[in-house]
Each structure stands twice: as C-alpha cells, then as structure tokens.
Design an enzyme around this catalytic site. Structure first.
Site, mmCIF file in Angstrom:
data_model
loop_
_atom_site.group_PDB
_atom_site.id
_atom_site.type_symbol
_atom_site.label_atom_id
_atom_site.label_comp_id
_atom_site.label_asym_id
_atom_site.label_seq_id
_atom_site.Cartn_x
_atom_site.Cartn_y
_atom_site.Cartn_z
ATOM 1 N N LYS A 112 0.831 -1.221 0.000
ATOM 2 C CA LYS A 112 0.000 0.000 0.000
ATOM 3 C C LYS A 112 0.855 1.256 0.000
ATOM 4 C CE LYS A 112 -4.365 -1.859 1.372
ATOM 5 N NZ LYS A 112 -5.698 -1.605 1.051
ATOM 6 N N LYS A 195 -5.182 -9.686 -5.661
ATOM 7 C CA LYS A 195 -6.445 -10.059 -5.026
ATOM 8 C C LYS A 195 -7.570 -9.074 -5.361
ATOM 9 C CE LYS A 195 -6.786 -7.965 -0.487
ATOM 10 N NZ LYS A 195 -8.157 -7.455 -0.644
ATOM 11 N N LYS A 198 -11.439 -3.731 -2.663
ATOM 12 C CA LYS A 198 -12.329 -2.568 -2.777
ATOM 13 C C LYS A 198 -11.609 -1.413 -3.431
ATOM 14 C CE LYS A 198 -13.863 -3.353 1.666
ATOM 15 N NZ LYS A 198 -12.781 -2.932 2.506
#
Ligand code: ATP
Ligand code: MG
Length: 346
Positions: A112, A195, A198
């Site tokens: 991230k 993966k 959202k």
C-alpha cells in the site's frame, strides 16, 4: 471460551472476496461459538484517506451487508470501531511496545505504501497495531479473515505475547487466525495475480454485493480467461491463475472442492462455464443485494442496531480496560472523576 472478532473497512462497495473470504465464515461461526463481534473498522479506513468516499454512508452499507449476508444482530454484536474509544487507547499502549522492525516487515504496508514509503502516513504503518487492539480489547480468541490478513493476525499474536511478557501477566490470550475454504483469496477478475479489492480502480475487477443480475453476468463474461478448455484437475491450472480463480469461486459458492468442479466441467470451454458461474452467482448474490437495499431504506433501524452493538462492545471492553490500565501502571482516575463519565467504569 470462544470469542470471535473480525471486521471490514468501509472503504468502498463490499465485494465477493469480502463475502466468500470473510463474512460467509462469520455466519457459520456465529452459531458455533459463545460470543461473536463483528465491527466496521472505520478508523482503519482513514489509513488510506485518499481512497475513502462517503465514509459514513459506507459504514451503514457494511452494516447492511453483514445483516443481509446472515449475521444475526440478536446473536452477534455488530458495531462501529470508532464508537468504542478503548480501541484507540489500547492501540497506543501496544504501539509503545511493538518494535518498528515488526511493522516494517508487513507485506500489506509495503504494497500500500508503494515506492514512496517516506511519504506514507504513520497510520498505514501502525495499522496492524490498531488491528491487534481491535481483537485484544475483547480478549477475543478467534479471528476469521481472508488469507491476506494472515500476517497481521500472526503479528497480533506476537504483540499479545510481548505484552504479557513485558508486564509479566497473562492478560491476553493469543488469538488464532481462522482461514478456511477454497475462497480465502479471491483474485481480481482482470488479473489473476492480484487479489480482488475494494480499492482496485477497475469496477470490472470485482463483483459487488449490490450488483444487479445483468451487471454481474457482464462482469463474468468480461472476466479474463484463456482459450484452452477447462482441465480435469486443479494441478493443470497452476499457470492459469484467472481460470483457477473462477473455479475457486464456483467451488466456494456450490460448497464443492475445486477438484470436483474441474471434473464436472473438464473439456468444456470457458463460455459454457462462465454461463453456469453467472447463474450460480445470481442465485446466491442477488437476494443479498436486495436485502441490503431494503435494510438501507431504514437508517434509523440500522443505527439502532449499531448503537446497541456499541453499548455492548463498550461494556465488554470496559471490563478489560481497567485491568490493562492497572497492569501498565496508569494512575486510576478518582471515583469523582469517573462519575463525570469521562472514564467508563467496568
Ligand atoms: P481495501 O482494498 O480497502 O483494503 P479489501 O477488499 O482488502 O479492501 P478489507 O476491509 O481490507 O477489504 O478486508 C476485509 C476482510 O475481507 C478481511 O478478512 C480480508 O482478509 C477479507 N478479504 C479482502 N479481500 C479478499 C479477497 N480478495 N479474498 C478473500 N478474502 C478477502
Ligand atoms: Mg484490505
């Protein structure tokens, strides 16, 4: 005593990975354990502030998704993380014992934060400490999550052990991760190596719980596959991640093993399989989406459920909060101060 706790970030529209990897297992577990708590982890959403839109609306949306998927608010506690202040207090205490080296190793932080790690916010790095506090706050014993959260739950166990050793008291049980079934890591429909998430920019990478039947069928039709027919065993899909992903989704929805699904469809091409998969998804997911829409029409009732959950969660964590503060050595506030309601008593 088995006490289960898990949560989802209200960072966007809830997707099939969240449902198959997490919520569906929660629904099964709520009937088997003594106590289950499911939170909407809005403070975790703040760690990627740039991706968050309509946080309050998405928080209610998650609550509706939990209930529509089968979490029974009369059996499980559904609450919002930020409505229970002990989460942040314990997070701070834990962050004062957790070595930085442990956090720097977390793959989710590396992913991230990307290339510009120096610009990443502190919250993104300390996310797993808050997650440890979410669970330890209630002395929860089991944490059902998708595979991507395995490392964080392992870290949480290490932090719990470190706390107990540091303060020479077995305050926290070491929570167990529960990661089961063929859907522990549902992949993006556009790229079988990442993966489903959202925060993925592409709407076509994921199936939302509120997608209508046409959108759902279109997303499956557009899902990336290859030109080879389906093989007889999963072993032959090692180099075909997109195909393996669709088979895992089918297997999970139909309560089969991926191997059984391969045998059923061996030799068929993907257009045939995708049609069957769409029908199965529509059968399972459309009623959940419809129920979510219904629940979202009555915000007063949803908020009532969340308030009730927060009351319970505050009372339960309040019980342990005094013990934790004592062990750490913080001065107890006087009774007169407590009576003002600033520090809740157990
Ligand atoms: P974000 O991109 O905002 O982090 P997310 O889709 O990763 O969103 P989280 O709120 O981080 O969702 O995770 C909630 C739960 O869903 C966790 O238990 C996580 O392990 C599980 N989960 C998330 N994505 C998947 C997936 N693709 N397959 C299986 N489980 C998943
Ligand atoms: Mg995530």
């Amino acid at each position: 005593m088995k006490r289960v706790l898990s949560g989802i970030r209200p960072t966007g529209d809830i997707h099939l990975g969240n449902y198959l990897g997490a919520i569906r297992n929660w629904v099964t577990m709520q009937n088997k354990v003594e106590e289950s708590l499911f939170c909407i982890v809005d403070l975790h959403a703040l760690t990627t502030l740039e991706e968050v839109i309509n946080l309050a609306d998405h928080t209610r949306l998650m609550a509706a998704a939990y209930i529509a998927s089968g979490i029974n608010p009369d059996k499980s506690i559904i609450f919002v993380q930020s409505h229970v202040p002990p989460h942040t207090e314990l997070s701070w205490i834990l962050s004062c014992i957790t070595p930085l080296g442990w956090l720097n190793r977390m793959t989710q932080f590396k992913e991230k934060a990307g290339k510009h790690r120096e610009n990443a916010c502190l919250g993104l790095l300390s996310y797993p400490v808050l997650m440890a506090a979410d669970v330890l706050n209630y002395k929860a014993t089991h944490v059902p999550v998708g595979d991507d959260q395995k490392q964080h739950v392992e870290l949480m166990r290490d932090i719990a052990g470190l706390f107990n050793r540091t303060f020479e008291k077995e305050v926290f049980p070491l929570p167990e991760p529960i990661i089961t079934g063929p859907a522990t890591r549902i992949m993006s429909l556009r790229d079988g190596t990442v993966k489903m998430s959202k925060s993925d920019a592409s709407e076509y990478s994921r199936i939302h719980l509120m997608d209508d039947a046409d959108t759902l069928a279109l997303k499956i039709r557009k899902a990336k596959t290859d030109t080879h027919p389906l093989p007889e065993t999963m072993k032959d899909l090692e180099t075909r991640p997109e195909a393996a992903n669709l088979i895992n989704i089918y297997a999970s929805l139909n309560n089969q093993t991926p191997g059984q699904v391969c045998q059923t469809f061996a030799g068929n091409n993907f257009s045939t399989f995708k049609k069957e998969l769409s029908d199965l998804l529509i059968h399972h997911m459309i009623p959940i989406g419809q129920e979510m829409r219904k629940l979202l029409q009555d915000k007063v009732e949803l908020d009532r459920i969340l308030n009730r959950g927060a009351d319970y969660a505050n009372a339960l964590s309040g019980k342990y909060r005094e013990e934790i503060r004592d062990v750490v050595g913080l001065l107890k506030p006087s009774q007169a101060y407590k009576n003002k309601g600033v520090i809740s008593s157990a």
